[in-house]
Motif scaffolding. Sequence first.
Motif, PDB file in Angstrom:
ATOM      1  N   ILE A 154      32.944  47.819  40.823  1.00  0.00           N
ATOM      2  CA  ILE A 154      34.283  46.935  41.120  1.00  0.00           C
ATOM      3  C   ILE A 154      34.278  46.296  41.850  1.00  0.00           C
ATOM      4  O   ILE A 154      34.496  44.699  41.493  1.00  0.00           O
ATOM      5  N   LEU A 155      34.038  46.234  43.269  1.00  0.00           N
ATOM      6  CA  LEU A 155      34.185  45.321  43.939  1.00  0.00           C
ATOM      7  C   LEU A 155      33.142  43.911  43.615  1.00  0.00           C
ATOM      8  O   LEU A 155      33.269  43.198  44.041  1.00  0.00           O
ATOM      9  N   LEU A 204      33.447  41.790  41.164  1.00  0.00           N
ATOM     10  CA  LEU A 204      34.276  40.384  41.373  1.00  0.00           C
ATOM     11  C   LEU A 204      34.034  39.660  42.673  1.00  0.00           C
ATOM     12  O   LEU A 204      33.925  39.201  42.638  1.00  0.00           O
ATOM     13  N   PHE A 237      32.080  37.246  39.720  1.00  0.00           N
ATOM     14  CA  PHE A 237      32.642  37.007  38.777  1.00  0.00           C
ATOM     15  C   PHE A 237      32.699  35.181  39.961  1.00  0.00           C
ATOM     16  O   PHE A 237      32.251  34.435  38.869  1.00  0.00           O
TER      17      PHE A 237
END
Lengths: 506, 139
Positions: free
Chosen positions: A13-14, A17, A20
């Motif tokens: 997930i990190l 992020l 992105f």
Amino acid sequence: MSWLLALPFLIPILTALAAFPARARKLLCGFISVFGCALLLTTTIVILVLVETGGTRAAQMGDWAAPFGITLVADRLSAIMLVISGIVGFCVSLFSLSDIRKYRVKLGFHSFFQLLLAGVCGSFITGDLFNLYVWFEVMLIASFALLVLGGDRIQLDGGIKYVALNLVSTLLMLTSIGMTYGLTGTLNMAQLHISLAAVDNPTAVSALAVLFICAFGIKAAIFPLFFWLPASYHTPPVTVTAVFAGLLTKVGVYTLIRTFTLIFPSELQFPHTILLGTALLTMLTGVLGAAAHYEFRKILAFHIISQIGFLVLGLALNSPLALAGAVFYMIHNIVAKTNLFLISGTAKRLTGSFELSEIGGLYRASPLLSFFFFIAAFSLAGFPPLSGFWAKLLLVKASLDQAAYFVVAVALITGILTLFSMSKIWAEAFLKDHPKDYCQSLQDIPRYERYERLLPVAFLALITLVLGLIPGPLIDYSLAAAGELLKPGEYIEAVLGLDIQYVGNR
Amino acid sequence: MNSLILQTATRVLVALILVFSIYMLLRGHNYPGGGFIAGLIAASAFVLFAMAWGMEAAQSALKIPPSNLAAFGVFIAAISGMLALFSGEAPFSGQWLQVTGDKNSGGLTLSNVLIFDIGVYLAVLGAVLTLIFALEEPG
């Protein structure tokens, strides 16, 4: 400990992020993704070592005690599945550097890819049914985005079929989770093992079992619920297909194994009978479908289905050896299948098409690639001494122990037909000459691209080869994992502690 | 859609819906509600705005691209879950900051639970609007 068990989904997930804001810069974004996968792989290996040395580990999220909060559990099965997800993630992200075009990276390919990994790892490590549903949703959203990213017409066509059928599966899963909660008052898997056995309502429990088979069966692509898979898997870029083929359906099989070893009482026999029938039909229809096709990726897609049959067969036979076979088969299959899809991508890069009638000459263009294909394909067909042989041997031996000769016959026929399909690809794509005499040599493509395409393939082929030549450690590990699955005492103790007071609302 | 009635009503309604979404977000702390449903309500306000005034007007009213909003929301949620790292507790443990008074006499406290919910709110709002704006773009 609790942080370590949360890392397998926190890291992706990190990474998603971090990737992105960098999505406009293809190279940087790709490196963030590869780095995240390397980190994930390291973490999962640490977890595997800890589980192997110290037994099943559990962690309570937010310090809410089980069975009321969300529990993360790593037993042997979870740990090995996490490691294999890390390996697939790492190899595929490396491959994606050259396979995924700039405009797809700009649309956020790497973020969605990492999100998919988070969903997969989360499903493997969670010990809570509702949390499992949440990870399935994460996986569904990410996979849908990956399928339609870039928006070719054929991609949208495949994407709609995929998402429609998977939404049905999610709906069934939510229904069955609701029913489970209504019957037992808990969704913690370890607690369910105790609570569900205490439910005095055989009709409801049977209905629940069937609902779970349907919900997870669609995800796992078992007969007759598999039709979304061949309809969609040949449409997106090959990187996407490779990670889908390696991991997504296996999450379905993993949850089936968890559900029918841990959650449902082992006295309940009929789900295993249903699964046995579907497993055999899945094996046969998958392999027959593959025999009828002449498109590289469609053949491989149908083979996914046929291999799922073997995995479910291991669960259906429900003996220690059979479950060990299923675990071994799963590892072997994820590695070989991902590898075959990656090779098909490079084959297309060299020859210009996935259609077997329009390509050829790969052996002359690149003997190295042909060698890797040979290992992966013939391992899939169960050729000794490659990894697929031991996987099939374990399952066949388990069926012989139960005097299920019919099962053995179907397994062997499937093996022969798999060999037929793989030989078909070998003869058409690798041995025969290219019909238009247009086949680039591997030496002609840029050097860094060559490495990005060949390194993951070589690594996966090496794993297949090592598993084939030295199968002992993994077979021992699989047997230990199967022992844990059939006697979930340690799992329950790790989650709930020694003295179990809460029995649920009977 | 070019309707005077809708456009006039929208001016009032959008503001009301957005305020209501904030109310739902804060209410979710102790009662039914929360970031997810509040995010959906806020998204519906922008959809209504888009129906009345057109997609471009809605996009410029939002000021920033919705996909960035979604990523920012996930970022906030992830960070708030990891605040427990500093106090050495399990992931996603509740962290409480006492602003005024003390805990038992009802002073003002801030929690990472609220930050998490705000993250969810932004993530849902951003994700839904990304989908809806993408549907309207000419292929």
